[in-house]
Design a protein around this motif. Structure first.
Motif, PDB file in Angstrom:
ATOM      1  N   ALA A   1      38.793 -64.996  22.814  1.00 16.13           N
ATOM      2  CA  ALA A   1      38.265 -66.204  23.467  1.00 16.13           C
ATOM      3  C   ALA A   1      38.877 -66.382  24.855  1.00 16.13           C
ATOM      4  CB  ALA A   1      38.534 -67.427  22.605  1.00 16.13           C
ATOM      5  N   VAL A   2      40.175 -66.122  24.992  1.00 18.23           N
ATOM      6  CA  VAL A   2      40.838 -66.260  26.286  1.00 18.23           C
ATOM      7  C   VAL A   2      40.272 -65.239  27.271  1.00 18.23           C
ATOM      8  CG1 VAL A   2      43.019 -65.966  27.515  1.00 18.23           C
ATOM      9  CG2 VAL A   2      42.961 -67.263  25.384  1.00 18.23           C
ATOM     10  N   GLU A   3      40.078 -64.006  26.819  1.00 16.98           N
ATOM     11  CA  GLU A   3      39.541 -62.967  27.705  1.00 16.98           C
ATOM     12  C   GLU A   3      38.149 -63.339  28.206  1.00 16.98           C
ATOM     13  OE1 GLU A   3      39.697 -59.386  25.446  1.00 16.98           O
ATOM     14  OE2 GLU A   3      41.853 -59.089  25.761  1.00 16.98           O
ATOM     15  N   PHE A   4      37.302 -63.846  27.314  1.00 16.92           N
ATOM     16  CA  PHE A   4      35.954 -64.217  27.732  1.00 16.92           C
ATOM     17  C   PHE A   4      35.985 -65.440  28.636  1.00 16.92           C
ATOM     18  CE2 PHE A   4      31.822 -66.394  26.883  1.00 16.92           C
ATOM     19  CZ  PHE A   4      31.028 -65.480  27.555  1.00 16.92           C
ATOM     20  N   ALA A   5      36.801 -66.431  28.283  1.00 11.60           N
ATOM     21  CA  ALA A   5      36.913 -67.627  29.119  1.00 11.60           C
ATOM     22  C   ALA A   5      37.453 -67.268  30.503  1.00 11.60           C
ATOM     23  CB  ALA A   5      37.815 -68.662  28.446  1.00 11.60           C
ATOM     24  N   ALA A   6      38.398 -66.337  30.553  1.00 10.56           N
ATOM     25  CA  ALA A   6      38.941 -65.904  31.847  1.00 10.56           C
ATOM     26  C   ALA A   6      37.874 -65.224  32.683  1.00 10.56           C
ATOM     27  CB  ALA A   6      40.128 -64.974  31.626  1.00 10.56           C
ATOM     28  N   GLU A   7      36.982 -64.480  32.028  1.00 14.49           N
ATOM     29  CA  GLU A   7      35.866 -63.853  32.748  1.00 14.49           C
ATOM     30  C   GLU A   7      34.965 -64.926  33.363  1.00 14.49           C
ATOM     31  OE1 GLU A   7      31.954 -61.036  31.796  1.00 14.49           O
ATOM     32  OE2 GLU A   7      33.583 -61.155  30.339  1.00 14.49           O
ATOM     33  N   LEU A   8      34.662 -65.966  32.590  1.00 13.42           N
ATOM     34  CA  LEU A   8      33.868 -67.069  33.119  1.00 13.42           C
ATOM     35  C   LEU A   8      34.591 -67.748  34.281  1.00 13.42           C
ATOM     36  CD1 LEU A   8      32.760 -68.688  29.738  1.00 13.42           C
ATOM     37  CD2 LEU A   8      31.261 -67.468  31.320  1.00 13.42           C
ATOM     38  N   ALA A   9      35.908 -67.885  34.150  1.00 14.39           N
ATOM     39  CA  ALA A   9      36.693 -68.594  35.160  1.00 14.39           C
ATOM     40  C   ALA A   9      36.760 -67.849  36.480  1.00 14.39           C
ATOM     41  CB  ALA A   9      38.105 -68.846  34.630  1.00 14.39           C
TER      42      ALA A   9
ATOM     43  N   MET B   1      29.111 -81.734  30.674  1.00 15.18           N
ATOM     44  CA  MET B   1      30.159 -81.333  31.609  1.00 15.18           C
ATOM     45  C   MET B   1      29.817 -80.000  32.248  1.00 15.18           C
ATOM     46  SD  MET B   1      32.965 -80.618  28.641  1.00 15.18           S
ATOM     47  CE  MET B   1      34.332 -80.116  29.682  1.00 15.18           C
ATOM     48  N   GLY B   2      30.246 -79.826  33.507  1.00 11.62           N
ATOM     49  CA  GLY B   2      29.911 -78.609  34.227  1.00 11.62           C
ATOM     50  C   GLY B   2      30.750 -77.412  33.838  1.00 11.62           C
ATOM     51  N   THR B   3      31.971 -77.636  33.398  1.00  9.36           N
ATOM     52  CA  THR B   3      32.862 -76.543  33.031  1.00  9.36           C
ATOM     53  C   THR B   3      32.376 -75.877  31.749  1.00  9.36           C
ATOM     54  OG1 THR B   3      34.693 -77.837  33.945  1.00  9.36           O
ATOM     55  CG2 THR B   3      35.269 -75.926  32.592  1.00  9.36           C
ATOM     56  N   PRO B   4      32.250 -74.548  31.725  1.00  8.59           N
ATOM     57  CA  PRO B   4      31.810 -73.881  30.495  1.00  8.59           C
ATOM     58  C   PRO B   4      32.855 -73.993  29.399  1.00  8.59           C
ATOM     59  CG  PRO B   4      32.452 -72.258  32.144  1.00  8.59           C
ATOM     60  CD  PRO B   4      32.465 -73.593  32.833  1.00  8.59           C
ATOM     61  N   VAL B   5      32.389 -74.167  28.162  1.00  4.24           N
ATOM     62  CA  VAL B   5      33.269 -74.342  27.009  1.00  4.24           C
ATOM     63  C   VAL B   5      32.974 -73.258  25.979  1.00  4.24           C
ATOM     64  CG1 VAL B   5      34.103 -75.923  25.231  1.00  4.24           C
ATOM     65  CG2 VAL B   5      33.264 -76.837  27.409  1.00  4.24           C
ATOM     66  N   VAL B   6      34.025 -72.588  25.550  1.00  2.00           N
ATOM     67  CA  VAL B   6      33.925 -71.539  24.536  1.00  2.00           C
ATOM     68  C   VAL B   6      34.532 -72.068  23.246  1.00  2.00           C
ATOM     69  CG1 VAL B   6      34.574 -69.181  23.903  1.00  2.00           C
ATOM     70  CG2 VAL B   6      34.144 -69.761  26.310  1.00  2.00           C
ATOM     71  N   ALA B   7      33.763 -72.105  22.175  1.00  2.00           N
ATOM     72  CA  ALA B   7      34.296 -72.480  20.867  1.00  2.00           C
ATOM     73  C   ALA B   7      34.866 -71.233  20.202  1.00  2.00           C
ATOM     74  CB  ALA B   7      33.207 -73.088  19.995  1.00  2.00           C
ATOM     75  N   ALA B   8      36.151 -71.269  19.888  1.00  2.00           N
ATOM     76  CA  ALA B   8      36.773 -70.210  19.094  1.00  2.00           C
ATOM     77  C   ALA B   8      36.798 -70.706  17.656  1.00  2.00           C
ATOM     78  CB  ALA B   8      38.179 -69.917  19.601  1.00  2.00           C
ATOM     79  N   VAL B   9      35.812 -70.261  16.877  1.00  2.00           N
ATOM     80  CA  VAL B   9      35.578 -70.835  15.547  1.00  2.00           C
ATOM     81  C   VAL B   9      36.456 -70.115  14.531  1.00  2.00           C
ATOM     82  CG1 VAL B   9      33.866 -71.419  13.813  1.00  2.00           C
ATOM     83  CG2 VAL B   9      33.219 -71.366  16.235  1.00  2.00           C
TER      84      VAL B   9
ATOM     85  N   ASP C   1      40.327 -62.228  12.546  1.00  2.00           N
ATOM     86  CA  ASP C   1      40.969 -63.520  12.786  1.00  2.00           C
ATOM     87  C   ASP C   1      42.150 -63.413  13.740  1.00  2.00           C
ATOM     88  OD1 ASP C   1      39.192 -64.854  11.152  1.00  2.00           O
ATOM     89  OD2 ASP C   1      40.462 -64.733   9.382  1.00  2.00           O
ATOM     90  N   GLY C   2      42.917 -62.350  13.603  1.00  3.04           N
ATOM     91  CA  GLY C   2      44.087 -62.187  14.445  1.00  3.04           C
ATOM     92  C   GLY C   2      43.770 -61.940  15.899  1.00  3.04           C
ATOM     93  N   ASP C   3      42.532 -61.567  16.189  1.00  2.00           N
ATOM     94  CA  ASP C   3      42.111 -61.293  17.574  1.00  2.00           C
ATOM     95  C   ASP C   3      41.306 -62.432  18.184  1.00  2.00           C
ATOM     96  OD1 ASP C   3      43.261 -58.795  17.293  1.00  2.00           O
ATOM     97  OD2 ASP C   3      41.374 -57.803  16.769  1.00  2.00           O
ATOM     98  N   LEU C   4      41.039 -63.477  17.402  1.00  2.00           N
ATOM     99  CA  LEU C   4      40.096 -64.507  17.849  1.00  2.00           C
ATOM    100  C   LEU C   4      40.545 -65.194  19.127  1.00  2.00           C
ATOM    101  CD1 LEU C   4      37.621 -66.333  17.503  1.00  2.00           C
ATOM    102  CD2 LEU C   4      38.999 -67.772  15.974  1.00  2.00           C
ATOM    103  N   GLN C   5      41.765 -65.693  19.142  1.00  2.00           N
ATOM    104  CA  GLN C   5      42.210 -66.465  20.307  1.00  2.00           C
ATOM    105  C   GLN C   5      42.293 -65.591  21.552  1.00  2.00           C
ATOM    106  OE1 GLN C   5      42.296 -69.714  20.250  1.00  2.00           O
ATOM    107  NE2 GLN C   5      41.867 -69.764  18.049  1.00  2.00           N
TER     108      GLN C   5
ATOM    109  N   ILE D   1      32.597 -67.846  19.690  1.00  2.00           N
ATOM    110  CA  ILE D   1      33.179 -66.610  19.203  1.00  2.00           C
ATOM    111  C   ILE D   1      33.780 -66.920  17.839  1.00  2.00           C
ATOM    112  CG2 ILE D   1      34.912 -64.818  19.607  1.00  2.00           C
ATOM    113  CD1 ILE D   1      34.613 -65.368  22.605  1.00  2.00           C
ATOM    114  N   ALA D   2      33.443 -66.133  16.843  1.00  2.39           N
ATOM    115  CA  ALA D   2      33.838 -66.425  15.469  1.00  2.39           C
ATOM    116  C   ALA D   2      34.893 -65.455  14.974  1.00  2.39           C
ATOM    117  CB  ALA D   2      32.621 -66.362  14.549  1.00  2.39           C
ATOM    118  N   GLY D   3      35.848 -65.980  14.252  1.00  5.08           N
ATOM    119  CA  GLY D   3      36.748 -65.132  13.498  1.00  5.08           C
ATOM    120  C   GLY D   3      36.051 -64.677  12.228  1.00  5.08           C
ATOM    121  N   GLU D   4      36.549 -63.615  11.616  1.00  8.31           N
ATOM    122  CA  GLU D   4      35.887 -63.068  10.436  1.00  8.31           C
ATOM    123  C   GLU D   4      35.880 -64.043   9.263  1.00  8.31           C
ATOM    124  OE1 GLU D   4      37.952 -59.495   9.656  1.00  8.31           O
ATOM    125  OE2 GLU D   4      39.913 -60.449   9.384  1.00  8.31           O
ATOM    126  N   SER D   5      36.791 -65.024   9.251  1.00  7.09           N
ATOM    127  CA  SER D   5      36.809 -66.018   8.178  1.00  7.09           C
ATOM    128  C   SER D   5      36.009 -67.267   8.523  1.00  7.09           C
ATOM    129  CB  SER D   5      38.254 -66.424   7.864  1.00  7.09           C
ATOM    130  OG  SER D   5      38.820 -67.146   8.950  1.00  7.09           O
TER     131      SER D   5
END
Length: 276
Positions: A208-216, A112-120, A201-205, A139-143
């Motif tokens: 991920a949104v901030e980075f995905a928004a940058e890509l967008a 797929m052409g749309t970039p995908v970010v895994a928030a693990v 972990d509390g900052d993961l989502q 992007i990984a959470g500490e856990s």
């Protein structure tokens, strides 16, 4: 995503009891694997629903980046052994169909052409690890813990891990991870090259949104073709790579986004891309 993609395609994503889609930003969609009681392990329903959902979002003009994550405490713990679509007593054709459901997820994410970010978040094991690897960024959470656990049950990575890992971490590290089933967690995921960053972990989502928004914010057509060129880089010779780059560059040169970028440069301002 292409210039003639359907802007309403995201609304046609299949209704599902095992995943949810939400919009976290103007042009960012997040898919949540929604089997938290099993740490989002794959069953046949999840495998069958995920591919058309990804395809629908990829076709939607308003979606320029996608986040893939798991509901609850796990990204995807692999295969649900109580509800899996393949078994050793199947004939080869049946086995190929069953394993093909896993392979379709990886192929869709790569194609797929749309970039995908895994928030693990939490475990990404076996097939779940390969799903994360098939995403463009992790992007990984500490856990978070990622592992190619196939060898633990006498298997090989059947859905693309042996193809993806060498491209991400190199051949020697890929062999080590696959042949030992080594678990890699937290900051070590960054050290191994499996994740671009590790955050609390509390900052993961939010991260991920901030980075995905940058890509967008980028030009979607150029990003889609750039992804395609990079994905094939290890599989074609330089002459073919140049041919494909020329074709892609020509397509991009005819977009309104290219005109907007040139105009914005001349006017000393940030471009506003539309995907056209």
């Amino acid at each position: 995503m292409t210039p003639d993609s359907d802007p309403t395609a995201a609304d046609r994503a299949p209704d599902s009891n095992v995943l949810d889609v939400e919009y976290t930003h103007e042009h960012v969609a997040r898919i949540l694997l929604a089997r938290p009681d099993s740490l989002n392990a794959y069953n046949e329903a999840l495998l069958r629903d995920l591919v058309p959902t990804l395809e629908s979002l990829d076709e939607a003009l308003e979606v320029r980046a996608i986040i893939l994550t798991g509901e609850g405490k796990g990204f995807c713990a692999g295969v649900d052994l109580d509800d899996m679509p393949l078994s050793a007593d199947q004939d080869l054709a049946e086995y190929e169909r069953g394993l093909g459901l896993f392979q379709d997820v990886v192929a869709t994410l790569r194609g797929m052409g749309t970039p995908v970010v895994a928030a693990v978040n939490g475990y990404a094991m076996g097939a779940g690890c390969d799903t994360a690897l098939a995403c463009d960024f992790r992007i990984a959470g500490e856990s978070a813990t990622m592992a190619e656990t196939f060898v633990d049950v006498g298997f090989v990575p059947g859905d693309g891990g042996a193809y993806l890992l060498p491209r991400i971490v190199g051949e020697a590290k890929a062999k080590e991870l696959i042949m030992t089933g080594k678990h890699v967690s937290g900051e070590a995921l960054v050290e191994w090259g499996l994740a671009r960053e590790c955050v609390p972990d509390g900052d993961l989502q939010e991260t991920a949104v901030e980075f995905a928004a940058e890509l967008a914010e980028g030009p979607p057509v150029a990003i889609a073709h750039s992804k395609e060129l990079v994905n094939e880089a290890f599989d074609v010779d330089l002459e073919t790579a140049h041919e494909h780059a020329t074709r892609a560059q020509r397509i991009c040169s005819q977009t309104e986004d290219h005109e907007e970028a040139v105009q914005a440069f001349a006017e000393d301002r940030e471009p506003e891309f539309t995907g056209n």
